[in-house]
Each structure stands twice: as structure tokens, then as C-alpha cells.
Write an enzyme that holds these catalytic residues in place. Sequence first.
Site, short mmCIF file in Angstrom:
data_model
loop_
_atom_site.label_atom_id
_atom_site.label_comp_id
_atom_site.label_asym_id
_atom_site.label_seq_id
_atom_site.Cartn_x
_atom_site.Cartn_y
_atom_site.Cartn_z
N LYS A 101 22.33 11.47 -46.62
CA LYS A 101 22.85 12.26 -47.73
C LYS A 101 24.27 11.83 -48.00
CE LYS A 101 21.34 15.89 -50.06
NZ LYS A 101 19.91 16.03 -50.29
N1 GLU Z 1 18.16 14.99 -53.46
C1 GLU Z 1 16.75 15.18 -53.31
C2 GLU Z 1 16.43 15.90 -52.02
O1 GLU Z 1 17.25 16.59 -51.46
C3 GLU Z 1 15.97 13.89 -53.47
C4 GLU Z 1 16.32 12.79 -52.55
C5 GLU Z 1 15.66 11.46 -52.91
O2 GLU Z 1 14.91 11.39 -53.87
O3 GLU Z 1 15.96 10.51 -52.20
O4 GLU Z 1 15.33 15.87 -51.55
#
Ligand code: GLU
Length: 408
Positions: A101
Amino acid sequence: MDVSIVNRFFDDVSEKIGLEEGYRQVLRYPARETTVQIPVRMDDGQLQIFTGYRVQHNADRGPYKGGIRYHPDVNLEEIRALAALMTWKTALVNIPYGGAKGGVACEPRQMSEEEIKRLTFSFTNKLRMVIGPMLDIPAPDVNTNAKVMAWIMHEYSKSHGWSPAVVTGKPVELGGSPARESATGRGAIIIAKEAAKSHGLVFEGARVVIQGFGNVGSHAALVAAKEGARVAAVSDVYGGLYNPQGLDVEALAQVVARKGKIPETNGGEAVTNEELLELECDILIPAALEDVLTKRNTPRIKAKLVIEAANMPTTEEADRILRERGIPVIPDILANAGGVIVSYFEWVQNMQHYLWERKQVATELKKLLTRAYKSVIQTAEEKKMSYREAAFAIAIERVAKAIRLHGI
Ligand code: GLU
């Protein structure tokens, strides 16, 4: 935010499944953390310095994967917890990724588009050694979107050649999947329908309350309405709208697209975000930020089912209260996994330079999510666990197995 909740769940479930202590150590902490300084020339000529993070939690099942958020509350602790959550999410739905993240502490609502663009270029530049199509693939998260992904791809491609697979959630014209934007919301409703069925609720006509009307909440509302539910309330950061008979979500989405916020009256009465969570309803879907279901409001929640479309919307105490009150909670790593699943499909298409039909994306999304849902229900029953514990148990076992197979 109580970010330690992810690790406490990890510890509890690791204990229950008898995970070796060494593996617990490996998986309790991120594999790599990158903190960067991002100088940005603002429109008024001043140089402003922002701080950005990319936390890479685990990559034993595939490259790191996870969103990038732009929000004033972004901090290393939060990004760490969300990175770990991505590891468990990708493992649970069984797609070949690890977890990561990223984020920048900034207030995008007070920045111009050009400032956000310069911030994104500068941030990408700082991350270019740690991201890549086979290394770490960012995606949209809170306050980031296809446009921001296009800027990341542009900046990264400058030093690596044409690289659409370095990010997912891109504009369709640059190799994005047309179904990616709606995927998290759509996935939450696929899961809500399954969960309604398992818990004796009829989805058609069910009263659904959704907190958040951004990328996740708005699509969840639109899909829920299309599938026959009554969307009784929705909200954004400023407040919400309530009509027990069901709101006209399509019309509302059009107003929000034009005005940038939910109007105070438009086929319903105004409610605050706090009031919304405690409304009479069948299904409550928190689809905004963390920590909205707390020990303070959870005793008054009237929903029969909670679907966590946001990441970590339930505090640990609230989770316990919901369990005591017999209100089932479908955890974030299952309920909002639709987004990363369609990200995976987008990445696969980019790697193969081959485009799927939209229908194929929808069919495959449903298949993967339903499979994961069934495995969680089954594990919860067999091991007498909550759905969250069962989801963690499946995910932890998959990652631990991968570590073992690597020969570590
Ligand atoms: N931000 C989204 C999540 O928390 C998607 C992450 C992604 O598609 O890599 O799952």
C-alpha cells in the site's frame, strides 16, 4: 486509527491454526518500507514538501499489489496495516499477488489538478526503483483515480519503456479495464447477495444503507439498486440522504457528478454520517474510511448484516460487539476484493497485450468472489470461527505454504 487490529487478528488466527513462530515474525512485519520526500512547486510558486510511503508487506505469492491514497491522515502506521491487509486479500481470493500500500499525506481537495499531477510525477519518480510490472503494481485507492494511474504509468514509462502493467485502474485508452472503476462496488454487492442468501434475507427489496459515495460506495449503490434492493441511504463526507422507500440512485449519481456532493434534498431527508450508520435497515455497507463502526455506535446499529466495502471500517471492540449481538460481518478482505480482482485481470491483459470482452471480466469476477465467499463460510463453520477469522485463516495458510515452497 487502531492499525494494530490487523496484526491482532493475524496473531489470534495464527495461534488458532498453529502457525510456526518464525512465520509469524516474517508476516507480522513488512518486507520493505519506503518513505520519500516529495517536493512540489505549487501554483503560487512556493515549494511544498510532502511525505509519501510505499509499504511492501509480502511477495511470496506474486508481486506486491495495492493502492495509493492521497489523504491528510496518511501515515506510516496506517499504510503498514493496509499493506498487510492486501497480502491477506490477494491470498484469500487466490490471485497471484502479495500485498502493498502507498500514500501521500496531502489534502487533494485543496490542490489544483496540476499540483496533484506534479505531486504524482515526483512521487513516482521517487518510487521507480521499487515498483514495476513484476515487482509492485499500484492501483487507485482513497482520492486517487484512473487519471492519477495514467500519470504514474507515464512517469514510470519514461525510464522503463511503455509499461501499462506497472499500474492498474488506468484509463481504458491506456490499457485499463472498463470494468475496473465499478469493480469494488460491484464485488461488494455480489458478496452482499450471497451473504443475504446465507442469512435468510431476500436481497430484492432489502433496505440497504451505504456510507460513502465515492468510487466504491456510488457503484455499490448503483449495482444494488439495479439488482432490486432499496437503497435507503447514502452519504459522502458532508452528509447523507435518507428515504426508507429507496432513493433514485441513478439520478443522485448524476447530480453528484455535476455538483461534486450529495444534495441536501433530492427524494429524501438529510442525515449526518453518524445517523446514517444507525438507521433501520437490512444491510449496512460502510464504503468510506476506517474506524466508522466503533464501540460507541455499534450497540445501536440496527442492520441485520454488515458488508465491509471500505478497508478496516470496524474497530476491534465494534467487531466484538457485533459478534455478541449476532450481526454477521463480511470482512473487508472479502467484501472489497472485487477491485483487486479486476486489477489482476487488467494486469493479465496488459502482460499479454490481449483485450478481454467486458462480459468475461464480469463472469470471472463473480466466479472468483463466489468461490472465496464459499470457502470463508465453510471454514467458519468447520473451525467455529467468525467470518473475519476464517478469511484470515485461509489467507495465512496460503501465504505460509508459499513461503515453505520457496524453501525458506
Ligand atoms: N485499493 C484497492 C484495495 O484496497 C485496490 C487495490 C488494487 O487494485 O491493487 O483493495
